[in-house]
Design a protein around this motif. Structure first.
Motif, short mmCIF file in Angstrom:
data_model
loop_
_atom_site.label_atom_id
_atom_site.label_comp_id
_atom_site.label_asym_id
_atom_site.label_seq_id
_atom_site.Cartn_x
_atom_site.Cartn_y
_atom_site.Cartn_z
N ASP A 140 0.81 -1.28 0.04
CA ASP A 140 0.02 0.07 -0.12
C ASP A 140 0.89 1.07 0.08
O ASP A 140 1.25 1.75 1.14
N GLU A 141 1.01 1.77 -1.28
CA GLU A 141 2.30 2.77 -1.14
C GLU A 141 1.70 4.16 -0.44
O GLU A 141 2.43 4.79 0.10
N ALA A 142 0.28 4.54 -0.56
CA ALA A 142 -0.01 5.52 0.46
C ALA A 142 0.16 5.27 1.96
O ALA A 142 0.51 6.24 2.54
N ALA A 143 0.02 4.02 2.37
CA ALA A 143 0.27 3.69 3.83
C ALA A 143 1.68 3.86 3.96
O ALA A 143 2.10 4.32 5.14
N ILE A 144 2.45 3.46 3.20
CA ILE A 144 4.07 3.49 3.39
C ILE A 144 4.54 4.81 3.33
O ILE A 144 5.40 5.15 4.31
N LYS A 145 3.92 5.66 2.44
CA LYS A 145 4.46 7.16 2.41
C LYS A 145 3.92 7.77 3.82
O LYS A 145 4.87 8.43 4.48
N GLU A 146 2.63 7.27 4.45
CA GLU A 146 2.43 8.14 5.75
C GLU A 146 3.27 7.52 6.70
O GLU A 146 3.73 8.20 7.66
N PHE A 147 3.85 6.07 6.67
CA PHE A 147 4.52 5.46 7.68
C PHE A 147 5.67 6.06 7.94
O PHE A 147 6.22 6.64 8.68
N ILE A 148 6.30 6.59 6.45
CA ILE A 148 7.81 7.28 6.44
C ILE A 148 7.55 8.86 6.97
O ILE A 148 8.52 9.41 7.52
#
Length: 254
Positions: A140-148
């Motif tokens: 989930d690219e959006a979730a990864i971006k938020e994680f970072i």
């Protein structure tokens, strides 16, 4: 809206915090040591503050306390102690050597009592739990971006001691995404450790080379590009080598 102000007064850092309800909290923090340049700042994308007494020179000592607001105590409570030393750039070092200790209870800024540290077994469980969560969002690219975005700077040093055969994949991926989202310098300590301990992970060498190159350490990047290219050629994967690998080697030669 909350406000945070501070000023240096002789050997103390005086901090004033006005909470959203109008309550004012005042703190006096002793200077950490003789070379410290005391400062307080909000940690990006986190409801926490850092009181930084690190020395500014090359090889200078790092000492940063991370505080989070704890409503049960109605105060800023110490949650991490970050210690270590900054690199000597003329020696070839790139990243700081940092160590993170978790703290329990509530030790407010300026509290002179010895902190109560979280046992290492408990700290490891917390890190493993974070990595397990990361594994669930890997597609989930959006979730990864938020994680970072929410990944605080001190969490990098917190991960390094836990790099092993069971965690290397997730931590390598975190390093990759730190680089992807403009935090490549922070990824360097993770990638250096992975390349040193897991030399067969040759894609990590490419990621580390890219991080070095992006941050102006071209001479450290080139040997890694050479090693990566040689490995790919030996596997018959020459067509899969990114063009930047050859282009950057040629640019450095010229």
């Amino acid at each position: 809206m909350s406000t945070l102000t501070s000023k240096n007064d002789h050997d103390k850092l005086k901090i004033s915090y006005r909470a959203t309800d109008g309550t004012v909290h005042l703190y006096n923090v002793d200077k950490f040591d003789s070379c410290s340049s005391m400062a307080v700042y909000k940690v990006p994308s986190a409801y926490s503050i850092a009181i930084d007494g690190s020395c500014s020179s090359q090889g200078g000592q790092i000492f940063t306390n991370i505080y989070e607001w704890d409503s049960s105590f109605g105060n800023w409570c110490l949650r991490r102690e970050v210690t270590g030393e900054k690199p000597y750039l003329n020696s070839g070092e790139v990243a700081s050597k940092e160590y993170v200790a978790r703290v329990e209870g509530c030790f407010a800024p300026g509290d002179l009592r010895p902190p109560r540290y979280t046992p290492s077994t408990q700290s490891r469980k917390a890190v493993i739990s974070q990595l397990r969560y990361f594994r669930t969002i890997i597609k989930d690219e959006a979730a990864i971006k938020e994680f970072i975005r929410l990944f605080p700077f001190y969490s990098v040093a917190e991960l390094v001691p836990y790099i092993d055969v069971n965690t290397v994949q997730e931590i390598n991926d975190i390093a990759f995404y730190l680089s992807k989202y403009d935090r490549s310098y922070e990824a360097i300590p993770l990638l250096e450790h992975i390349v040193r301990e897991f030399p067969e992970r040759f894609v990590a060498k490419l990621n580390l080379a890219d991080a070095y190159w992006t941050n102006g350490f071209e001479s450290k990047a080139i040997p890694l590009y050479v090693a990566y290219e040689a490995k790919m050629n030996s596997l018959g994967l020459t067509k899969n080598i990114p063009s930047r690998v050859k282009n950057r080697q040629a640019a450095k030669e010229n």
